[in-house]
Design an enzyme around this catalytic site. Structure first.
Site: not given
Ligand code: SF4
Length: 369
Positions: A59, A142, A160
């Protein structure tokens, strides 16, 4: 999901543009995901438990970067630093070198700091809540949502650009981004599948990446084609609405290509700031007032000649043009403090970020070693 139109939503002719219900919307998406999920190097297979280290690493790497670009970096990082303890123990130079070319280098510095924090404050285990994750370096809303959902099956969403595109089309959210983020997040939370939040997060990412694409959405293959408000109106490409971009300023700089025998002089950027801690060519600072015909400062006396052309690079907040100046000193000249001679034959492995690699390419093309 309420059916009351909010102020930011465009009027749609369809009488029922919203998913029929939370459960039905999530179920349709998950049924699609079970058939079409992408196989990605960091993703657990069906029935496997996701590894928080791999989820976190991927990520962070995927922020501002495509899946295709991240793939080889992720594999190399895992072979160099197979777990959070190995990453925390690694010298920062090794981490920065492994990251070189991926861009947005503050991510690498935060990645290293985060690994150390996980070891020091959490005994080597990532916190399993969004709140705990957000307290770590480099983890924003996020990433915290993505890790909490995917690695720990928490009731969290990860919004996102892909998810923003899907949700603004699904609901015809007319509020321009980034102001629409709050609305998008609320709409995503309202659809969340309570029993499979990790799969829901990944399904939404996959839907945005493979079906609800920016310019050619494949609505005929989409599990939400029935309730999608933008599809009903035929104006999918009008969403997401984006606030007009501000023009990026153009900065200039001059770089030094100083050769000694078969070596070139390199240095390291200061630890903080843009490209902090990264390997670099010596040179001027980058400013809007610098002129390309101004030679860079040189830490060794040498006659400098400007090479033809300039290297161009785009950063998030500015564009950069850099002239490259070649000089030569006698073979065997000692490197000045905070610099070293790098063999030209091994320059590709030196860990130069892309912007400096472009300057090196320009220099090598103009005067091959
Ligand atoms: S129907 Fe089309 S526009 Fe709507 S979410 Fe699916 S792919 Fe996107």
């Amino acid at each position: 999901m309420t059916r009351t139109r909010t102020q930011g939503r465009a009027q749609a002719a369809s009488p029922d543009p919203y998913p029929p219900s939370t459960g039905a919307g999530a179920a349709a998406l998950l049924a699609w995901y079970d058939r079409h999920r992408r196989r990605l190097p960091w993703r657990a297979l069906p029935g496997e438990v996701a590894d928080p280290y791999r989820v976190w690493l991927s990520e962070i790497m995927l922020q501002q970067t495509t899946v295709a670009a991240v793939g080889p970096y992720f594999t190399r990082f895992l072979s160099l630093f197979p777990n959070v303890a190995a990453l925390a123990d690694a010298p920062s130079e090794a981490v920065m070198r492994a990251w070189a070319g991926l861009g947005y280098y503050s991510r690498a510095r935060n990645l290293h700091a985060c690994a150390k924090a996980v070891m020091a404050a959490h005994g080597g285990r990532f916190p399993d809540t969004e709140e705990g994750l957000r307290a770590l370096p480099g983890i924003g809303p996020y990433t915290a949502g993505a890790i909490a959902a995917i690695a720990f099956n928490r009731q969290a969403v990860a919004v996102d650009g892909n998810v923003e595109r899907v949700m603004t089309r699904l609901h015809r959210i007319a509020t321009p981004l980034p102001a629409a983020k709050v609305e998008v997040r609320a709409a995503t939370l309202a659809l969340l599948a309570p029993d499979r939040p990790g799969d829901f997060a990944q399904a939404l990412m996959d839907l945005g990446a493979t079906i609800c694409t920016p310019t050619t959405p494949a609505c005929g293959l989409c599990p939400w084609s029935g309730p999608c408000a933008a599809r009903a109106q035929g104006d999918m490409l009008a969403f997401p609405v984006k606030a007009p971009k501000r023009a990026r300023p153009l900065r200039h700089g001059s770089a030094l290509w100083l050769v000694s025998g078969a070596n070139v002089l390199l240095t390291r950027r200061p630890p903080k700031g843009l490209l902090g801690g990264m390997v670099a060519l010596p040179g001027s600072s980058w400013t809007v007032t610098h002129r390309l015909d101004q030679p860079p400062p040189s830490p060794l006396p040498a006659r400098l000649a400007r090479l033809p052309g300039h290297a161009a690079h785009g950063f998030t907040h500015f564009d950069l043009h850099v002239s490259v100046w070649r000089g030569e000193v006698a073979d065997g000249t000692p490197a000045p403090p905070d610099h070293w001679w790098e063999p030209l034959a091994g320059l590709a492995q030196a860990g130069l970020p892309t912007v400096f690699a472009k300057m090196a390419q320009l220099a090598i093309a103009a005067a091959p070693p």
